[in-house]
Design a protein around this motif. Sequence first.
Motif, mmCIF file in Angstrom:
data_model
loop_
_atom_site.group_PDB
_atom_site.id
_atom_site.type_symbol
_atom_site.label_atom_id
_atom_site.label_comp_id
_atom_site.label_asym_id
_atom_site.label_seq_id
_atom_site.Cartn_x
_atom_site.Cartn_y
_atom_site.Cartn_z
ATOM 1 N N PRO A 19 12.960 24.904 19.973
ATOM 2 C CA PRO A 19 13.694 24.210 21.043
ATOM 3 C C PRO A 19 14.428 25.226 21.924
ATOM 4 N N ARG A 62 26.019 17.936 20.442
ATOM 5 C CA ARG A 62 24.580 18.078 20.678
ATOM 6 C C ARG A 62 24.164 19.555 20.628
ATOM 7 N N ASP A 66 21.377 23.944 15.041
ATOM 8 C CA ASP A 66 21.008 23.725 13.638
ATOM 9 C C ASP A 66 19.504 23.532 13.485
ATOM 10 N N GLU A 67 18.876 23.039 14.544
ATOM 11 C CA GLU A 67 17.423 22.816 14.510
ATOM 12 C C GLU A 67 16.642 24.059 14.945
ATOM 13 N N GLY A 68 17.358 25.183 15.122
ATOM 14 C CA GLY A 68 16.680 26.443 15.408
ATOM 15 C C GLY A 68 16.492 26.766 16.874
ATOM 16 N N ALA A 69 17.249 26.109 17.771
ATOM 17 C CA ALA A 69 17.056 26.310 19.204
ATOM 18 C C ALA A 69 17.434 27.726 19.630
ATOM 19 N N ASP A 95 7.224 26.470 19.745
ATOM 20 C CA ASP A 95 7.716 25.451 18.813
ATOM 21 C C ASP A 95 9.233 25.525 18.604
ATOM 22 N N ARG A 144 10.635 20.357 23.967
ATOM 23 C CA ARG A 144 12.048 20.326 23.559
ATOM 24 C C ARG A 144 12.826 21.306 24.423
ATOM 25 N N GLN A 154 23.864 20.499 17.089
ATOM 26 C CA GLN A 154 22.663 19.892 16.510
ATOM 27 C C GLN A 154 21.417 20.697 16.885
ATOM 28 N N TRP A 155 21.294 21.042 18.158
ATOM 29 C CA TRP A 155 20.117 21.802 18.599
ATOM 30 C C TRP A 155 20.079 23.176 17.925
#
Length: 548
Positions: free
Chosen positions: A414, A497, A503-506, A412, A441, A500-501
């Motif tokens: 990215p 980008r 920040d989304e925990g990638a 789950d 992702r 952003q990724w």
Amino acid sequence: MSPSSPTATRGIAPWIGNALVMLLLAACAWLLAGLHEGDWWQATPSTARSGAAIAAVLAYAGLVAGFLRRGRARDRSAKPAAVAARGAVWVVHASQTGFAMELADMTAAALRRGGVSVQRAGLEHLDALRLQDIERAVFVVSTTGEGDPPDPALGFVRQVMSQTLALGSLHYAVLALGDREYTQFCAFGHQLDDWLRRQGATSLFDLVEVDNADDSALRHWQHHIGQLGDGGEVPDWSAPRYQAWRLRERVELNPGSLGGPAFHLSLEPDTDALPAWTAGDIAEIGPRHAAGDVEDFLRRIDLAGDTQVLWQDETQPLATVLARSHWPDAASMPLRMHAQALADACTPLPHREYSIASIPADGALHLLVRLMQRPDGSPGLGSGWLCTHAQPGDTIALRVRRNPNFHPPAADIPMILIGNGTGLAGLRAHLKARMQSGARRNWLLFGERQRDHDFFHADEVLAWQAQGLLERLDLTFSRDGGEHRYVQHALRAQADRVRQWMDEGAALYVCGSLAGMAPDVDAALRDILGDDRVEALRGSGRYRRDVY
């Protein structure tokens, strides 16, 4: 050098001490002289006795002067020795039980064998000034207790690691020894690695963790150490326990490329059972010399290859031993050498490491290997065996080694995958594992020379993109022109980008060449995210690398 420096003090202190002693002796003589009345001697000493006394005094004075000159010469030689060692690789240990010191000695010996000048030291003997003067260093450090440094290193931690230093000229590596049964596994090694990075030092290669003297991790360290020398072959400290595999298929992926030929290899074990491995794991290969080269050598020394000899506690044909080992120099061999004596003089060829490019569900172990060349144009040891000498159906000595530092994140999370050249191998295994787990992702950034020739596994990658299994694909080919020549340029172009990724925990995974790509990608990430955030990602395991 300042007058208060230790070397200057050592030069002055002996003169002051000697002067004080002479004054004290003169005072004692004056006091004792007052106790005498009349003549000291009943008779005047003979000329012979006076001459002997004078000679004894002169001899003593000469001896003292000699010692003083030697001390000054030693002090004068201290600075040139330090300057001479400045270009050396420093091998530094911090040991609690002596094991780290032993490994440091083995590391130093391997470097010397590779033609590298070496300076050995305990971590406790490095101060801030000396550390700032070192250009290359490898640290072999253990962890004791619940994540504590070894006792001898406590002074360095308190006096040096408490400071902020300018270590921009230092290139380093860390071998961290520990025990996974403890919560703070290899904690001091990580602490030292993190501190060095924050002082501006550059890693020669990523930290290597060793759990309870794990021989595979030590071979991995030795493999990296070997790259710092002249490229000469250094025998493994401990021989891998290989299994017998078969080369099932070999396909050249980039005919006509401006770069070296790269091959896709498929291997399967001799037994029916395919071992389990995880994306990110490594294949250790036991290379061999070409059969023709072995036959030529046997002809020159007039020995039969089928002669049975004992080697590594196993009876086997002499030709097999020669195929798997370093040979003694034929010019230094006697005219008639017994087969067993020749076998005794042979040392095993060192292993080679390759990122596994498949998952067990593929039914085979895949590799992506570029044929490398030595300075004289001959093929490299490992790549020459896999890409040229071995033929489909031949036995390959192979061992799968776990590489937990490059194992995948949860499905789950990215994932951003960055690599160049044959580094696609490790990323391909991760993408296959992600497809298997249903993780969509995924973002791949890949670079090579020419799209028409060097887009390895292009059909597969483009199919994943078309199916929505690869959310984003950024490609760059340095010889095709265009806006972005290298993968780090494509990364910088996608800075927003990337943020952003993240920040989304990638999670960020990098695989490929240590020279050029890996440090340039790291520099781009630090410009995009900032040093503190990159270090935090490293510490949390969201930024991982498999570089070589």
